[in-house]
Design an enzyme around this catalytic site. Sequence first.
Site, short mmCIF file in Angstrom:
data_model
loop_
_atom_site.label_atom_id
_atom_site.label_comp_id
_atom_site.label_asym_id
_atom_site.label_seq_id
_atom_site.Cartn_x
_atom_site.Cartn_y
_atom_site.Cartn_z
N TYR A 33 -13.23 44.02 49.09
CA TYR A 33 -12.51 44.67 47.99
C TYR A 33 -11.03 44.39 48.06
CZ TYR A 33 -10.79 48.48 51.02
OH TYR A 33 -10.15 49.21 51.98
N ARG A 52 -5.74 37.05 49.38
CA ARG A 52 -6.51 37.71 50.45
C ARG A 52 -7.98 37.85 50.04
NH1 ARG A 52 -4.52 43.38 52.59
NH2 ARG A 52 -5.23 43.96 50.50
N LYS A 150 -11.34 42.23 54.52
CA LYS A 150 -11.24 43.53 53.83
C LYS A 150 -12.61 43.94 53.28
CE LYS A 150 -8.11 45.91 50.63
NZ LYS A 150 -7.86 47.08 51.46
N GLU A 182 -3.47 50.11 63.55
CA GLU A 182 -2.95 50.40 62.20
C GLU A 182 -3.39 51.80 61.80
OE1 GLU A 182 -4.81 47.56 59.45
OE2 GLU A 182 -6.59 47.54 60.71
#
Length: 286
Positions: A33, A52, A150, A182
């Site tokens: 996504y 990306r 992702k 993160e």
Amino acid sequence: MTRIVHVNGQFLPEDQAVVSVFDRGFLMADGVYEVTSVLGGKLIDFAGHCARLARSLAELEMQNPHTDAEWLDLHRELVARNGVVDGMVYLQVTRGNPGDRDFAYPGADTRPTVVLFTQSKPGLAENPAARTGWRVISIPDLRWGRRDIKTVQLLYPSMAKMAARKAQVDDAWFVEDGAVTEGTSNNAYIVKGHRIITRHLSEDILHGITRAAVIRLAREAQMEVVERPFTIAEAKEADEAFVTSASAFVMPVVEVDGAMIGKGTPGPVVARLREIYLEEMRKSAI
Ligand code: PMP
């Protein structure tokens, strides 16, 4: 107004949009996504998100169902149809519906499933949280080892968000081998003596599109950026801290595991970065 969503080439009212029970996104989280912010009706850093997306798909040997120009048209049409001024466009591509459940990837005759929808967030860039900052807790990073892709496998980040909620704070920072990787859905930074420190890129973290822009803009503004892991102990001793993501932009972090960072209020470096980022992104929005 009923939200109009996009599914496999069709624009439909959200209650008429359907995906198969055999879709591999549903059965296996076999999908990727992107989330692109919209400010003033325009897309923020769209090229970065498109690049990306292509990379995530390639890493999973999935076809990219659209060209960048087609993706742009789909985003723009959805923004226009839903009258979005400020908000986000969510885009998901899954490996599609092979008609049954099987671990092996289906053949090329199974078309990817494409879904896009908008989320309207009036005043997204004026989020009052940016004036007070977030409080975070640390939590072990128990995610899989390809966080640079992702994917829609977001259960552990959801669990971490719930842990943060139970602790009555805003978010959680993942820690692995003693260092911060993160945030649940953002990249993490500390500022010490005007030096901005954030984990280097690897398979351990998502390569944030906002991260790339913020680092570039910080360096252009003569700020020093060091890409290396940092610990929670360092964060507690930092002057400032913050996170970045497409929807939170540059968000100050003022507390970690109950310890105040700096003065416990958003500091000047983060405020300046947020200002520069929003200014530049509004200028280059398409
Ligand atoms: N890390 C993780 C784990 C995320 O989910 C996100 C947001 N999708 C980010 C970082 C920030 O990435 P971006 O700036 O591209 O939104």
